[in-house]
Enzyme design. Structure first.
Site, PDB file in Angstrom:
ATOM      1  N   CYS A   2      32.298  36.128  47.718  1.00 38.40           N
ATOM      2  CA  CYS A   2      32.813  37.208  48.569  1.00 38.40           C
ATOM      3  C   CYS A   2      33.384  36.626  49.859  1.00 38.40           C
ATOM      4  O   CYS A   2      33.173  35.468  50.177  1.00 38.40           O
ATOM      5  CB  CYS A   2      31.681  38.168  48.903  1.00 38.40           C
ATOM      6  N   ARG A  27      38.976  35.847  47.942  1.00 35.36           N
ATOM      7  CA  ARG A  27      37.624  35.462  47.528  1.00 35.36           C
ATOM      8  C   ARG A  27      36.938  36.559  46.711  1.00 35.36           C
ATOM      9  O   ARG A  27      35.899  36.326  46.081  1.00 35.36           O
ATOM     10  CB  ARG A  27      36.767  35.154  48.749  1.00 35.36           C
ATOM     11  N   TRP A  74      33.110  40.440  45.484  1.00 34.34           N
ATOM     12  CA  TRP A  74      33.334  40.128  44.078  1.00 34.34           C
ATOM     13  C   TRP A  74      31.997  40.419  43.406  1.00 34.34           C
ATOM     14  O   TRP A  74      31.017  39.716  43.627  1.00 34.34           O
ATOM     15  CB  TRP A  74      33.720  38.661  43.914  1.00 34.34           C
ATOM     16  N   ASN A  98      26.949  36.798  50.886  1.00 36.34           N
ATOM     17  CA  ASN A  98      27.782  36.116  49.908  1.00 36.34           C
ATOM     18  C   ASN A  98      26.857  35.218  49.110  1.00 36.34           C
ATOM     19  O   ASN A  98      26.202  34.349  49.694  1.00 36.34           O
ATOM     20  CB  ASN A  98      28.859  35.289  50.632  1.00 36.34           C
ATOM     21  N   GLY A  99      26.779  35.434  47.799  1.00 34.18           N
ATOM     22  CA  GLY A  99      25.891  34.613  46.965  1.00 34.18           C
ATOM     23  C   GLY A  99      25.134  35.469  45.973  1.00 34.18           C
ATOM     24  O   GLY A  99      25.541  36.598  45.678  1.00 34.18           O
ATOM     25  N   GLU A 489      47.036  23.603  31.024  1.00 34.13           N
ATOM     26  CA  GLU A 489      47.253  24.297  32.295  1.00 34.13           C
ATOM     27  C   GLU A 489      48.221  25.479  32.099  1.00 34.13           C
ATOM     28  O   GLU A 489      48.010  26.568  32.643  1.00 34.13           O
ATOM     29  CB  GLU A 489      47.800  23.299  33.331  1.00 34.13           C
ATOM     30  N   LYS A 493      47.205  29.351  32.965  1.00 37.21           N
ATOM     31  CA  LYS A 493      47.941  30.167  33.932  1.00 37.21           C
ATOM     32  C   LYS A 493      48.434  31.461  33.288  1.00 37.21           C
ATOM     33  O   LYS A 493      48.376  32.532  33.889  1.00 37.21           O
ATOM     34  CB  LYS A 493      49.153  29.391  34.488  1.00 37.21           C
ATOM     35  N   GLU A 496      45.406  33.849  32.890  1.00 36.37           N
ATOM     36  CA  GLU A 496      44.822  34.453  34.094  1.00 36.37           C
ATOM     37  C   GLU A 496      45.778  35.383  34.816  1.00 36.37           C
ATOM     38  O   GLU A 496      45.347  36.323  35.476  1.00 36.37           O
ATOM     39  CB  GLU A 496      44.225  33.398  35.034  1.00 36.37           C
ATOM     40  N   HIS A 512      45.425  20.297  12.281  1.00 33.16           N
ATOM     41  CA  HIS A 512      44.005  20.321  11.909  1.00 33.16           C
ATOM     42  C   HIS A 512      43.409  21.722  12.006  1.00 33.16           C
ATOM     43  O   HIS A 512      42.198  21.882  12.043  1.00 33.16           O
ATOM     44  CB  HIS A 512      43.220  19.335  12.782  1.00 33.16           C
ATOM     45  N   LYS A 611      39.025  33.456  44.065  1.00 27.42           N
ATOM     46  CA  LYS A 611      39.597  32.136  44.328  1.00 27.42           C
ATOM     47  C   LYS A 611      38.556  31.035  44.283  1.00 27.42           C
ATOM     48  O   LYS A 611      38.779  29.981  43.700  1.00 27.42           O
ATOM     49  CB  LYS A 611      40.278  32.166  45.705  1.00 27.42           C
TER      50      LYS A 611
END
Ligand code: M6R
Length: 616
Positions: A2, A27, A74, A98-99, A489, A493, A496, A512, A611
């Site tokens: 957060c 965040r 968050w 936050n946590g 990558e 991207k 997300e 395979h 983030k």
């Protein structure tokens, strides 16, 4: 995960908190709240959803207050509703967090027996009530400040997990209490005012003088002083650092999104990261300027690179260079797995933690594990004073500048240039490559910023191409050698940002299994520049075509034969093998960006993400 902000001083408006939270919204962005204390009266406003919903309620707050805290969430425990938004209140205690409080259930059961009534489903409310409970147990003849101190000490002894708290006690309006264990907090020093926040970004409009609070510390902020004590009660003296971030680095500067701005900032990110670290006359890496002070690179016989997400893919890319230049075995680990796989390291192992934020909990815990097991540890981070840097023997900053978009872009380029410098520096220290070879590679690296600049011109044609791909349900990305992590990558991207299902594969691995997915409805993004693997990658492209798959290829400018077998072709400039992955990454980012824009997605704040990931 957060964002938190706090203020004590002569007075600020609700907009102070709102604007600070705006800087931290990356965040967490599912609900938010602000508490302001003025004339001994506490005002609290909270709202579900993005910060703009809270903005509508700012007029309910006092025009100015000398003490206040704000939070953007968050969600971990409890849905993203107004009721679960912070700050939480327990009588005279107003607290944000936050946590994660891991033992919140048992604490909640205890508090229920003491008749505390819970308004939310959060773990945080437990901390507010427990602090209130501890405070009430204390002798009323002591000062509120002394009692608050004692109550906070009792609180931190009882909770497990990670926490950064900002606390107001309405009976003690001259102090803002800040507590840290496991989640990041910085303090800002102002004139007749002081601040706290979960990131420097929230404070740069007000001060550049920053104190990094460390784990197991409590700070008592008054308008004209900051006192820090550790959980054992010992007073700590810490010098502030001066940060050189400016407000305009934190604005979109005319771009529609931070992500697009940050993609365009890659040339500077690389240039700033390598500047001053290459001795151009000697053609060598200046390892001291790079940040190697305590680690003896000559002694290293094994490397482990630990990271998450995009930082992990950069590390996978760097492995090719480390092994080529130094002939030292390199393992790249996902931090979330590394901690739990009994990795064997010793004093000759170099463990490198790569993290943009420097706060990713998995990476932090993994590097702590490596250090406890005697490995030499190096942090490659973008955030000065971050927790990961704090733990490691040596710290090398990348100079990407603040990255606000949740999708990491410019940090990737800066991290890669940093890892390349280190790989060349190690080859130099261990005499694994001759002087000219190293000098030539450094010369190639110096050309990267201008080559990326040129590649950015692809934005327009890629925007056009995405018209065709925006409604896809699935996409594959393939590449060989260094282009394999680039493919991974590209798929990350796309997932997300656009919420399209995408997978990255090593091109040679297709046969395979994943080739079974190929039919006329499947498009494959093929990374096939003219490198040492080119011919083999072309064979894989042919195999896809033979099964009806559509090809979007990224190849070397002028490669008409690749273009001829592709449905769409994105050309990058012919360049050295040092520069090549930097260039092929640019179309990956632009492709995902434009598809997300076309689909109307929130590019800078994709759903469910944050983030910096400070929970496991
Ligand atoms: O701050 P870090 O580099 O440690 O973050 C690691 C990942 O969380 C991050 O790269 C994430 O995967 C990004 N959203 C990717 O764009």
């Amino acid at each position: 995960m957060c964002g938190v902000i706090g203020y004590i001083g002569t007075g600020v408006t609700p907009e102070f908190f709102y604007n600070g939270l705006k800087r931290l919204e990356y965040r967490g962005y599912d609900s938010a709240g602000i508490a302001m204390l003025e004339a001994n009266k506490i005002y609290i406003e909270r709202a579900e959803g993005k910060l703009t919903n809270l903005q509508k309620k700012l007029s309910n707050l006092p025009k100015s207050a000398h003490l206040g805290i704000g939070h953007t969430r968050w969600a971990t425990h409890g849905k993203p509703t107004e009721q679960n938004a912070h700050p939480h209140r327990s009588d005279n205690i107003i607290l944000l967090h936050n946590g994660i409080i891991e033992n919140y259930k048992e604490l909640k059961e205890f508090l229920l027996t003491k008749n505390y009534v819970f308004q939310s489903e959060t773990d945080t409310e437990v901390a507010a009530h427990l602090l209130n409970y501890e405070l009430k147990k204390l002798n009323n003849s002591n000062s509120v400040e002394d009692n608050m101190k004692k109550a906070i000490f009792s609180l931190v002894k009882q909770i497990r997990g990670a926490f950064a708290f900002g606390i107001i006690c309405t009976d003690e309006p001259d102090t803002l209490y800040v507590v840290k264990y496991g989640s990041p907090i910085v303090l800002g020093i102002g004139e007749n005012e002081n601040y706290m926040a979960s990131g420097i970004a929230a404070l740069v409009d007000h001060t550049r003088e920053i104190i990094i609070l460390e784990d197991n510390e409590i700070a008592f902020l008054k308008k004209d002083s900051i006192k820090i004590v550790n959980f054992s009660g010992n007073e700590i003296t810490r010098e502030p650092i001066t940060v050189n971030w400016s407000s305009n680095m934190l604005d979109k500067n005319g771009y529609d999104h931070f992500m697009l701005k940050e993609i365009h900032e890659q040339p500077q990110a690389v240039a700033q990261t390598i500047n001053g670290r290459i001795d151009r006359n000697q053609g060598t890496v200046d390892l001291k300027a790079y940040g190697i002070h305590k680690i003896n690179l000559k002694q290293i016989d094994r490397i482990q690179i630990i990271a998450c997400g995009t930082s992990f893919y950069v590390s996978c890319l760097a492995k090719y260079y480390f092994e080529e230049f130094t002939r030292i075995p390199v393992e790249v680990d996902l931090a979330s797995e590394y901690r739990y796989r009994s990795s064997t390291v010793n004093e000759n192992t170099l463990c490198i933690a790569v993290s943009q934020s420097g706060e990713t909990i998995d990476t932090l815990q993994a590097i702590k594990f490596a250090k406890e097991n005697k490995a030499k540890t190096l942090a490659i981070v973008n955030a000065p004073g971050s927790s990961i840097a704090h733990v490691c023997d040596d710290e090398s900053l990348i100079y990407a500048g603040p990255e606000i978009g949740v999708a990491s872009t410019k940090a990737l380029s800066a991290q890669l240039s940093s890892l390349l410098l280190l790989a060349l520096g190690m080859a130099q220290e261990k005499n694994k490559k001759d002087k000219n070879y190293i000098a030539n590679c450094l010369e190639d690296l110096s050309k990267v910023p201008s080559l990326i600049e040129k590649t950015l011109a692809l934005s327009k044609p890629i925007k056009e191409i995405t018209l065709k791909y925006q409604h896809m349900d699935n996409l594959l990305f393939i590449g060989r050698g260094q282009q394999w992590p680039v493919a991974l990558e590209g798929a990350l991207k796309l997932k997300e940002l656009s919420y399209i299902h995408a997978e990255g594969y090593a091109a040679g691995e297709l046969k395979h299994g994943p080739i079974a997915l190929i039919d006329e409805n499947m498009s494959v993004v093929c990374l096939a520049p003219k490198d040492q693997y080119y011919e083999k990658t072309i064979s894989n492209i042919e195999e896809i075509r033979a099964r009806g798959g559509k090809i979007l290829s990224i190849g070397t400018e002028g490669d008409t034969s690749l273009q001829a077998i592709s449905d769409d072709f994105i050309p990058v400039t012919k360049c050295s093998h040092i520069a090549l992955p930097f260039l092929t990454t640019v179309p990956m980012h632009l492709f995902a960006y434009w598809i997300a824009v076309r689909r109307g997605n929130d590019v800078d704040q994709p759903r469910n993400l944050a983030k910096s990931v400070t929970v496991e």
